[in-house]
Design a protein around this motif. Sequence first.
Motif: not given
Length: 847
Positions: A180-192
Amino acid sequence: MKTGGGRLDPFVLVSSTTSRFLILILVTLGGSLYLYEWLVTWWWWINAHPEHIRQAACLEEVRAQAATADPIRLVDQYGACVVGVTSQETLLFLALTIVPIVLALLFYAAHPWWIRRRRPVPLDDAEYAVLVDLVAAELPKHRVRLWVDPLQGGVTGQAFGHPRRHHVLLSMGLLLCYRERPEVARAVLRHELAHIRNRDVGIAHVTVAIWWAFLVAVVVPTVVVAAIWVPVTLLQFSWQLPILLGVLWLTRTSVLRAREHHADVRAGDTPERMEDMRAAVTTVSPESGVRLLSTHPRREDRLEALRRPGMLLRLGWGETFAAGLLLGMGFTPVFSGTAGLKFDAVLELRSYFPGLIFGMILSGIVVIAIWRAVLGHLGGGPEPGMRRAAVGVTLGVLAGQIATPILPATLGWTAVLFADPLMGCALALILAVVMVTYLSWAKACAAAWLPRARSPRLVTLGGAAVAGLVIAPWLGYWFQSITLIGRAAYNRGVLPLLLYNGLYNVALLASIGIACCYLLAAGARSPVARERRLRIHLDDADPVVLPRSYSNLRHALIIAVTACAVMAVAGFALRPMMPQGDPTFVTYLTIAMTVGLLTLAAIVIGMQLGSRSQTSFALAHVGTALLVASGPMTLITLVQLASAQCGWAGVFTCMGIGGNGVWLFGRYFITIHAPALLIGMALALPISLMRSREPRLPKRSPLVTVSTTTIGALIVAGCGYAALIGWLPFVGIGPLIAAPYGPDVLAAAREPIRPGTVPRAEACTYALKTLNDVSANSDRELSQRYAISAVRALNRAASSDDAVLRTMANAGFIWLNQGRIDGARDTTGRILHYCTLTLAEGQANPA
């Protein structure tokens, strides 16, 4: 001041995560040392084997050999025996500290297994190939495997694993969010992945492991042992352990929160990625929570750090307070441990090594934080306040002393406060003044060195190391003064005496010289001044030029050397009274004139080169110029005195009457340099603060710069060599140069020795009183004054009815006849230790 636009880069210097992790390790070690020392101390007492009981075996050993043994060998054997006993306890509780360290490492090694107990599955679905490609793009040189926890519904992730074998565990909720919100998922992965880029994955899991290891290996055994052996101490631990655990918990959470902030900034290091991170933080992070207890920062804090990363460079009051708390808590285990390794060491040497430990702790935490804050200020951020930081360190030290109970034979600031509140407050005020001066100097060094740094991280670490050397003798002397005040029954007259002795403390003077030279070295202008650019903003591609400070040592040296020239002429005004007057009075009058001229030069330097914004640089010019000028001034003083007494033809003969010429030069150098330096800097400070405008720097040529530097370096090297040769023996390094004894020493040596006529208790009481008084009231005539007292004490010991005392006294006479004051000092130290044990033995067995 504006040096660039955009957000400040918190990764230019060592991150605050690393500093807080260092605090965590030191809190754990300090708490372990204290609690384990308590366990070891009570172990010996419960089993009826405290230190003085174990040292009784040393008494029996020397008594059995006193009649036939070689005197010097017997004294050395006794010293080795006693040091071995005291080292047992020290090495035992130091070895115990390995237990929580090993346990924490085991917990850390097992953390991948603990995380995988939930049975995650590899992420190999083609639908999420974008996430796999994102890992390769962010970390092209790392092999990171993605896992999915099918039972986790939140939008979360977790990086774990060992170096070069990292993994990222994603929740099922994050995969659903990706649709639904790929930018949020990518940001969370980028954070890790940012955690891996920041190299703080291991820090996080070691932090958690340290907490549990401390509870299991330190707290639980302490409570169990206290309940079984000494239940009365449970009341004391009921408030001390919560304080210790509270500090450890707060440090733990600060580490974990700091790493989250840095990962957010790393993952949002461009404007586009920052917007994605803002959306992810708004979606994932909780709105509120208890800040002190939560291991994750609040949503508003994360958004603020993402918008203004410069806040991660600020100097936090908690860091300064925590560093001071570590110093206060570490006083008991560190000083009691190092004091037992060589019980007859000189006070200056015995206090320096604990001070060096404390100094490195303080510089590794607070000084590095100051350098970060200064970089933020140079980049347009707020200016860090040193008074607030100094108050934090001081209050932390005092709080650590209050929270740490006094063990047997250990004194602390709390004991002084209870015995004499006025003297306790005076000690606290002295510490606060030292901290303000020290931290202000560290701030000036950061502002001077960072603009010319090629590698800011390397320069910062070097500055922290120098700062540790500078503050080490001051912390050691402050803590040692507490012990001396306690041994003197909290007599108020001891405090002024300690301040006076600190005036001539070689280690303290050397630290001032190092501090001044290091600061001026940053401002040295090269023949062709080159502007160095640093990239200190995240959003700016171009580096910025930071404002530089320049030193003007040549101008300061001219003023100081002028004072030497004035003394070379004005000293002749004292010549008529030198042959007829009291030599001691004339000597001190001449020294007073030299000190006054150097002090006047310091005032002029502060007036010419100082300003409100350049106070630290002005004082550094004063310290360095007086260090250089004190050498020629000392030589002029010696020549004036010698020529007046013996004529120009006998100058060298006269100068050699007091002993070795180099040793004599070193003694007069310290006598002149110490008061001139401290008085001169104290007067130059207000003079510098009166000026609001910046000093104007004259142009200089490369030839003048090179020649001035060379001459100054040669003078400093020569004076430093003479001072070290003359004064290192007084701090226990190297033998003293044999000097002819004065008439008072010879008169004391003529006292007759009558073996067996003085009771042991009387001889020991006399030796303890005489030699301890000399030790507490030592001055620069230590060799002669110590020789008088040592001879008299040895005469009483040689006349006693104790065979061991007579043998030890013979060893002392052997050293004195060879002119070896260092050997005599070690021998008398062992006599004092022997007397302390035998007097205690007599009190325990009065029959």
